[in-house]
Design an enzyme around this catalytic site. Structure first.
Site, PDB file in Angstrom:
ATOM      1  N   LYS A  44      -5.745  -3.199   4.841  1.00 47.41           N
ATOM      2  CA  LYS A  44      -5.156  -4.520   5.092  1.00 47.41           C
ATOM      3  C   LYS A  44      -5.648  -5.067   6.438  1.00 47.41           C
ATOM      4  O   LYS A  44      -5.990  -6.248   6.547  1.00 47.41           O
ATOM      5  CB  LYS A  44      -3.620  -4.428   5.023  1.00 47.41           C
ATOM      6  CG  LYS A  44      -3.157  -4.212   3.588  1.00 47.41           C
ATOM      7  CD  LYS A  44      -1.730  -3.709   3.452  1.00 47.41           C
ATOM      8  CE  LYS A  44      -1.442  -3.386   1.983  1.00 47.41           C
ATOM      9  NZ  LYS A  44      -0.142  -2.756   1.749  1.00 47.41           N
ATOM     10  N   GLN A  72       4.916  -1.158   5.387  1.00 46.25           N
ATOM     11  CA  GLN A  72       4.254  -0.393   4.327  1.00 46.25           C
ATOM     12  C   GLN A  72       5.274   0.447   3.555  1.00 46.25           C
ATOM     13  O   GLN A  72       6.050   1.190   4.139  1.00 46.25           O
ATOM     14  CB  GLN A  72       3.154   0.505   4.932  1.00 46.25           C
ATOM     15  CG  GLN A  72       2.339   1.261   3.910  1.00 46.25           C
ATOM     16  CD  GLN A  72       1.565   0.375   2.944  1.00 46.25           C
ATOM     17  OE1 GLN A  72       0.965  -0.623   3.317  1.00 46.25           O
ATOM     18  NE2 GLN A  72       1.582   0.717   1.660  1.00 46.25           N
ATOM     19  N   ASP A 109       4.569 -10.478   2.420  1.00 44.99           N
ATOM     20  CA  ASP A 109       4.372  -9.485   1.355  1.00 44.99           C
ATOM     21  C   ASP A 109       5.407  -9.694   0.246  1.00 44.99           C
ATOM     22  O   ASP A 109       5.398  -8.980  -0.756  1.00 44.99           O
ATOM     23  CB  ASP A 109       4.508  -8.074   1.962  1.00 44.99           C
ATOM     24  CG  ASP A 109       3.831  -7.002   1.131  1.00 44.99           C
ATOM     25  OD1 ASP A 109       2.860  -7.327   0.423  1.00 44.99           O
ATOM     26  OD2 ASP A 109       4.269  -5.837   1.191  1.00 44.99           O
TER      27      ASP A 109
END
Ligand code: NAP
Length: 282
Positions: free
Chosen positions: A54, A98, A121
């Site tokens: 990422k 994450q 996200d």
């Protein structure tokens, strides 16, 4: 006729060029570029790789990323404090926590702490709810990336029967909502579903998001179905059996090179959008 390959790698490479132009323009007009903060708790090697990928994608489009590494043993409160700090930091436009975090941490609570404007996200309940209600929000990155891929290849969705195998908060559930919004008739399957092969046999669009290597068998798939494999396991194995897929499907996502690159691409695109919104005060 061989199946159409839904090439997420090619599409993400192509769209990165456009994203870089947007980042360059933003830097020219405001003197700043979007910044994504990634948080990794613990030292799981796959998670480390994802966070690194990422960060690399940010660099490719000319964006910066701040990488926050937190010890495996921190508690939920300490993680929340870090998220609050990043929420307050006006140089940060997107926050990625994450998944998964170590089991002693309340992951849902941590996701919910992310400011909705920085939830690039698409992990908060509010973001999910807004997407489900057809309101503006950043979509959960993997299903939103899958939708971009299906639309790019002009896969007909309206009136089709979509079967989503998996109902996780970040994948199966938002996927089902997005397909519903695209006028599919949606069936959601999970570990307590009793007649999985029969349901899969009815799918015009099949999404595998089970987290078990090659769990869905080619023999269960209807001829000419569009097959999306969200799974990823070491060695380039997905959640759907590869053998025979080219013969049965009309189109499918390869593993690797299908859904994975689209997930990262969506995260980056949504961070660019957030950067534009913050820096141009939209
Ligand atoms: P998850 O949280 O473990 O959820 C798995 C889902 O599969 C659950 O809803 C579970 O049902 C269901 N399931 C498990 N066994 C089943 C069975 N025997 N029959 C039917 N359903 C079953 O996983 P996830 O985070 O959604 O991820 C799913 C897959 O996508 C994994 O392979 C993961 O690596 C991959 N993934 C890829 C990306 C990417 O960028 N490519 C991103 C995220 C995830 P219950 O709810 O009943 O337990």
């Amino acid at each position: 006729m061989p199946a159409l390959i839904l090439d997420g790698k090619a599409l993400s490479t192509q769209t990165e060029v456009q994203l870089k132009t947007r980042v360059d323009r933003l830097r020219e007009s405001t003197g700043k570029a979007p910044i994504l903060a990634t948080i990794l708790v613990g030292d799981d090697s796959s998670s480390k790789t994802y966070v690194e990928m990422k960060g690399n994608a940010c660099s490719r489009v000319g964006m910066e990323s701040i990488r926050v590494f937190l010890d495996q043993n921190i508690n939920t409160e300490e993680l929340l404090n870090k998220i609050h700090e990043l929420n307050e930091n006006e140089n940060v436009h997107g926050i990625l926590l994450q998944h998964p975090v170590p089991p002693h941490i309340d992951e849902r609570k941590a996701f919910e702490a992310i400011n909705i404007r920085k939830d690039v996200d698409g992990v908060t309940c509010l973001g999910f709810g807004r997407i489900a209600m057809g309101e503006a929000a950043y979509g959960s990155a993997t299903p939103a990336g899958i939708m971009t891929l299906l639309r790019h290849y002009e896969i007909p969705l309206s009136g089709k029967h979509a079967v989503v195998v998996g109902r996780s908060a970040i994948l199966g559930k938002p996927m089902a909502m997005m397909l519903l919004a695209a006028n599919c008739t949606v069936t959601i399957c999970h570990s307590k579903t009793t007649n999985l092969p029969e349901l899969i046999k009815q799918a015009d669009i099949l999404v595998g998001a089970v987290g078990r290597p090659e769990f869905i068998k080619t023999a269960w798939i209807k001829k000419n179905a569009v097959v999306v494999d969200a799974g990823y396991h070491p060695g380039g194995i997905g959640d759907i059996e590869k053998n025979g897929l080219n013969e049965v499907a009309s189109a499918y996502t390869p593993v690797p090179g299908g859904v994975g690159p689209m997930t990262i691409n969506t995260l980056i695109r949504q961070t660019v959008e957030s950067g534009e919104a913050f820096l141009q005060q939209i």
